[in-house]
Design a protein around this motif. Structure first.
Motif, PDB file in Angstrom:
ATOM      1  N   THR A 118      -0.319  -1.263  -8.516  1.00 46.95           N
ATOM      2  CA  THR A 118      -1.019  -0.087  -8.000  1.00 46.95           C
ATOM      3  C   THR A 118      -0.898   1.037  -9.017  1.00 46.95           C
ATOM      4  N   GLN A 149      -1.929  -7.241  -9.518  1.00 43.27           N
ATOM      5  CA  GLN A 149      -1.813  -6.594  -8.207  1.00 43.27           C
ATOM      6  C   GLN A 149      -0.870  -5.395  -8.219  1.00 43.27           C
ATOM      7  N   GLN A 202      -5.640  -1.983  -7.561  1.00 39.64           N
ATOM      8  CA  GLN A 202      -6.622  -0.918  -7.777  1.00 39.64           C
ATOM      9  C   GLN A 202      -6.062   0.156  -8.704  1.00 39.64           C
ATOM     10  N   TYR A 259       5.693   3.511   1.157  1.00 41.40           N
ATOM     11  CA  TYR A 259       5.214   2.354   0.405  1.00 41.40           C
ATOM     12  C   TYR A 259       5.633   1.096   1.150  1.00 41.40           C
ATOM     13  N   MET A 304       0.842  -1.197   0.000  1.00 44.76           N
ATOM     14  CA  MET A 304       0.000   0.000   0.000  1.00 44.76           C
ATOM     15  C   MET A 304       0.880   1.251   0.000  1.00 44.76           C
ATOM     16  N   CYS A 363      -4.547   6.942   0.275  1.00 49.69           N
ATOM     17  CA  CYS A 363      -3.896   5.636   0.198  1.00 49.69           C
ATOM     18  C   CYS A 363      -4.220   4.986  -1.138  1.00 49.69           C
ATOM     19  N   LEU A 364      -3.250   4.286  -1.700  1.00 50.88           N
ATOM     20  CA  LEU A 364      -3.438   3.531  -2.932  1.00 50.88           C
ATOM     21  C   LEU A 364      -3.182   2.059  -2.633  1.00 50.88           C
ATOM     22  N   GLN A 365      -4.126   1.212  -3.038  1.00 47.17           N
ATOM     23  CA  GLN A 365      -4.056  -0.204  -2.731  1.00 47.17           C
ATOM     24  C   GLN A 365      -3.581  -1.024  -3.931  1.00 47.17           C
ATOM     25  N   PRO A 366      -2.906  -2.141  -3.703  1.00 50.65           N
ATOM     26  CA  PRO A 366      -2.546  -3.051  -4.798  1.00 50.65           C
ATOM     27  C   PRO A 366      -3.798  -3.575  -5.487  1.00 50.65           C
ATOM     28  N   THR A 419      -6.620   4.215  -9.389  1.00 52.40           N
ATOM     29  CA  THR A 419      -7.181   5.443  -8.831  1.00 52.40           C
ATOM     30  C   THR A 419      -7.089   6.556  -9.861  1.00 52.40           C
ATOM     31  N   GLU A 431       1.027   5.097   1.029  1.00 51.58           N
ATOM     32  CA  GLU A 431       0.381   6.033   1.945  1.00 51.58           C
ATOM     33  C   GLU A 431       0.981   7.432   1.770  1.00 51.58           C
TER      34      GLU A 431
END
Length: 239
Positions: free
Chosen positions: A186, A184, A28, A60, A1, A23-26, A30, A3
């Motif tokens: 980001t 997976q 996903q 990260y 993730m 936050c950016l998630q694996p 954005t 942050e």
């Protein structure tokens, strides 16, 4: 993730962006939205350490991102690239292998295979010997997407990759983004498109100097939030 906490950037004693956190998630993708001058590119460049930040923390996997930049790929706006530079499509994409191979080492067979696969994924393998300046805008954008793929990064940042591209290129780019999500990866994508393409994104960030809203499309793209972001220009967005 990934942050980002309380990111602030100032230019000439005025705030470019202030107290931005997300936050950016694996797995996903954005979308980063906002009007011209909202600070979208500034946020990305500050996250990557390309410009100094006044304050804020970027981590990260619980470690400072600046110590892990080999895991990052960044595709800038087309306007920031010198398209007259005499280099072939294949060599542009091979530049994505430099973090793995080093500046002064000849690419190995594995790198050539990775570059070929990347160009094939965006439909540009048959153009590999062309000069980058000979291509259309959409083709040029696909080449730089291929360079990002060749880098095999975990974090990918794209600054307006869909600006001025044809429908075929847009479809190819979103297909590639979907593949990256399934791996997976980001992704953060700066976009000006407020139309149907927003359905592709798992999360939206609406920005105008500060973060106005973050979340799913239905929660971010409200009349109230859009008015905060775009003000009196709001009506022109949907004409």
């Amino acid at each position: 993730m990934l942050e980002v906490n309380d990111l602030t950037v100032s230019y000439r004693n005025s705030w470019a962006v202030q107290d931005v956190s997300f936050c950016l998630q694996p797995g996903q993708m954005t979308g980063l939205l906002g009007p011209n001058g909202a600070g979208k590119s500034t946020v990305v460049k500050a996250v990557l350490g390309l410009i100094p930040k006044a304050s804020g923390i970027v981590r990260y996997a619980s470690r400072p991102l600046k110590r892990q930049l080999k895991k990052v790929s960044y595709v800038p706006q087309r306007s920031q690239i010198d398209w007259d530079y005499p280099v072939t499509v294949e060599n542009v994409v091979m530049m994505g292998r430099i973090p793995a191979t080093g500046w002064f080492r000849k690419p190995d067979r594995n790198s050539y295979n990775i570059v070929r696969d990347a160009l094939e994924r965006v439909g540009m393998w048959n153009y590999r010997q062309r000069q980058i300046g000979e291509l259309s805008g959409g083709q040029q954008q696909r080449v730089f997407i291929a360079r990002a793929l060749a880098q095999q990064a975990n974090l990918l940042f794209f600054d307006e990759p869909l600006a001025g591209v044809d429908s075929q290129t847009e479809t190819i780019i979103f297909d590639v983004f979907q593949e990256l999500k399934s791996e997976q990866k980001t992704l953060l994508v700066i976009t000006h498109d407020l139309g149907e393409s927003l359905e592709h994104y798992d999360q939206l960030l609406l920005l105008n100097k500060s973060l106005i809203a973050v979340g799913a499309k239905k929660d971010v793209m409200t009349q109230e939030n859009l008015k905060k972001a775009y003000g009196h220009h709001l009506n022109h967005l949907f004409i």
